[in-house]
Design an enzyme around this catalytic site. Structure first.
Site, PDB file in Angstrom:
ATOM      1  N   LYS A 165       0.860  -1.180   0.000  1.00  0.00           N
ATOM      2  CA  LYS A 165       0.000   0.000   0.000  1.00  0.00           C
ATOM      3  C   LYS A 165       0.900   1.234   0.000  1.00  0.00           C
ATOM      4  O   LYS A 165       1.687   1.438   0.919  1.00  0.00           O
ATOM      5  CB  LYS A 165      -0.915  -0.003   1.226  1.00  0.00           C
ATOM      6  CG  LYS A 165      -1.789   1.247   1.287  1.00  0.00           C
ATOM      7  CD  LYS A 165      -2.814   1.176   2.394  1.00  0.00           C
ATOM      8  CE  LYS A 165      -3.613   2.454   2.472  1.00  0.00           C
ATOM      9  NZ  LYS A 165      -4.608   2.420   3.545  1.00  0.00           N
ATOM     10  N   LYS A 196      -2.156  -1.563  -3.809  1.00  0.00           N
ATOM     11  CA  LYS A 196      -3.018  -0.384  -3.754  1.00  0.00           C
ATOM     12  C   LYS A 196      -2.168   0.870  -3.830  1.00  0.00           C
ATOM     13  O   LYS A 196      -1.173   0.947  -3.113  1.00  0.00           O
ATOM     14  CB  LYS A 196      -3.794  -0.434  -2.437  1.00  0.00           C
ATOM     15  CG  LYS A 196      -4.653   0.767  -2.160  1.00  0.00           C
ATOM     16  CD  LYS A 196      -5.277   0.628  -0.799  1.00  0.00           C
ATOM     17  CE  LYS A 196      -6.130   1.846  -0.545  1.00  0.00           C
ATOM     18  NZ  LYS A 196      -6.676   1.873   0.780  1.00  0.00           N
TER      19      LYS A 196
END
Ligand code: PBG
Length: 326
Positions: free
Chosen positions: A196, A249
Site C-alpha cells: 500500500k 493499492k
C-alpha cells in the site's frame, strides 16, 4: 504483398475477438467498497466521488441486496465514526456495539451468502486521522498492532468473513492470525493490504470518511511510490505471516507492481482501484472528455490482465451491469 503471418486475422470480427480474448472480467471478480454512516435513511453523496454514497445501515442493506442480485459476491466495509467517539487509542474500533459491528451483523442477517470483508486500521477512529496510535508525533508500531488484533477479533465476532488490514504496520498479519486462532476464529480470512503506497489518490476517500491525517502524512508507514522490490518483500512476508490474499493499492498507477507481486506469490492478488482513480474517470466523463462506460471496462480489464484476481472498485455495480448487458 505476401505475408506469412497476418495478426489482424484474429482481430477481424467481434466473434473472433471475443473467442481469443485473454482476459474476461466477471462480477465475481469485484469487491464493492461501502461507506456506512449512523442514522436512518441517510444517503449522502460524497462530494469528490460523484454518484457514490455514504449510507446508513438500512440503505446499505438494500444496496447489498442489489449487489448480490448483480452477481457481486463481496463487500468491503468502511464506517464513518462520529467525532466524539474518536480518540488516540482507537478503542471505538472494537466496541462490540459499534457501527462497524452492527453493520456486519445486519448484512450477514440480510444476505448471509455475501462475503463480508472489513477494513482494519485506526484512521476512521483516530483523533489524529492516522492509521495507528500516536506518541510524541510518531505512529507507534507495536501498540498499534495490539489494537488491530482487538479490532480484527471484534469484526470476526460480529460475523466478518475476512478482515482487511490496511494500516501497513509491521508484524500485524502474524499477530492478527494468532489472535484469530487463539479465539477460535479458524474460518476468518485475512486480506493484507501488503503493498500500500503513500498516495495522493486517496484524497476523495478521506473526504468520504472525514479521515484525513491531522498532521503530517502517512509516509512513515505506507510505501514510497518510487519502490518496486520492497512491494515484493511486503507481499511475500505477509503470505508467510498468514495472509490469505495480498493486495496492491492503488491500482492503475501501480500495474507493474501488480504483475510483479502476482508472479511472486501463490495466493490470490487483489487490487484496489481507489477513490482518486474513480473520481478522475467521473470528472473527465462529466466534462464529456471520455466515455465513462468504456473507461470503466478498459480500466478493470487492465487491472485483471496485470494480475489482479480480485478488484476492489467503486465501479463494481456499474461494471456488473455493463457485463450483464454484453
Ligand atoms: C485507511 C484506508 C484508506 C483507503 C482504504 N483504507 C485511506 C488511507 O490510507 O489514507 C483508501 C481507499 C481509497 O482511496 O479508495 N487505512
Amino acid at each position: 504483398m505476401y505475408l506469412q503471418r497476418r495478426n489482424r486475422i484474429l482481430r477481424s470480427t467481434p466473434a473472433i475477438r471475443s473467442m481469443v480474448a485473454e482476459t474476461i472480467i466477471t462480477p465475481a471478480d469485484f469487491i464493492a467498497p461501502l461507506f456506512i454512516d449512523e442514522g436512518e435513511n441517510v444517503c449522502t453523496e460524497i462530494a469528490s466521488m460523484p454518484n457514490y454514497f455514504r449510507r446508513s445501515i438500512d440503505g446499505t442493506l438494500d444496496e447489498v441486496k442489489a449487489l448480490w442480485a448483480l452477481g457481486i459476491k463481496s463487500v468491503l466495509l468502511f464506517i464513518k465514526c462520529k467525532d466524539e467517539l474518536k480518540d488516540n487509542t482507537g478503542k471505538e474500533a472494537w466496541n462490540k456495539d459499534g457501527l462497524m459491528q452492527r453493520s456486519i451483523k445486519a448484512i450477514k442477517d440480510a444476505v448471509p451468502e455475501m462475503y463480508v470483508m472489513t477494513d482494519v486500521a485506526l484512521d476512521p477512529y483516530s483523533s489524529y486521522g492516522h492509521d495507528g496510535i500516536v506518541e510524541n508525533g510518531e505512529i507507534v508500531n507495536d501498540p498499534t498492532v495490539e489494537a488491530l488484533v482487538r479490532m480484527s477479533i471484534s469484526h470476526a465476532e460480529a460475523g466478518a468473513d475476512m478482515v482487511a488490514p490496511s494500516d501497513m504496520m509491521d508484524g500485524r498479519i502474524a499477530a492478527i492470525r494468532e489472535g484469530l486462532e487463539q479465539n477460535n476464529f479458524t474460518k476468518t480470512g485475512i486480506m493484507a493490504y501488503s503493498a500500500k503506497y503513500a498516495s495522493c489518490f486517496y484524497g476523495p476517500f478521506r473526504d468520504a470518511l472525514d479521515s484525513a491525517p491531522g498532521f503530517g502524512d502517512k509516509k512513515t508507514y505506507q510505501m514510497d511510490y518510487a519502490n518496486r522490490i520492497e512491494a515484493i518483500k511486503e507481499a511475500v512476508m505477509d503470505v508467510e505471516e498468514g495472509a490469505d490474499i495480498v493486495m496492491v493499492k492503488p491500482g492503475l498507477p501501480y500495474l507493474d507492481i501488480v504483475r510483479e507481486v502476482k508472479n511472486a506469490v501463490q495466493v490470490p492478488v487483489s487490487v484496489y482501484n481507489i477513490s482518486g482513480e474513480y473520481s478522475m474517470i467521473k470528472a473527465a466523463a462529466q466534462r464529456g472528455w471520455i466515455d465513462e462506460n468504456k473507461a470503466i471496462m478498459e480500466t478493470l480489464t487492465s487491472i485483471k490482465r496485470a494480475g489482479g484476481d480480485l478488484i476492489a472498485t467503486y465501479f463494481a455495480k456499474d461494471a456488473a451491469k455493463l457485463i450483464h448487458q454484453m
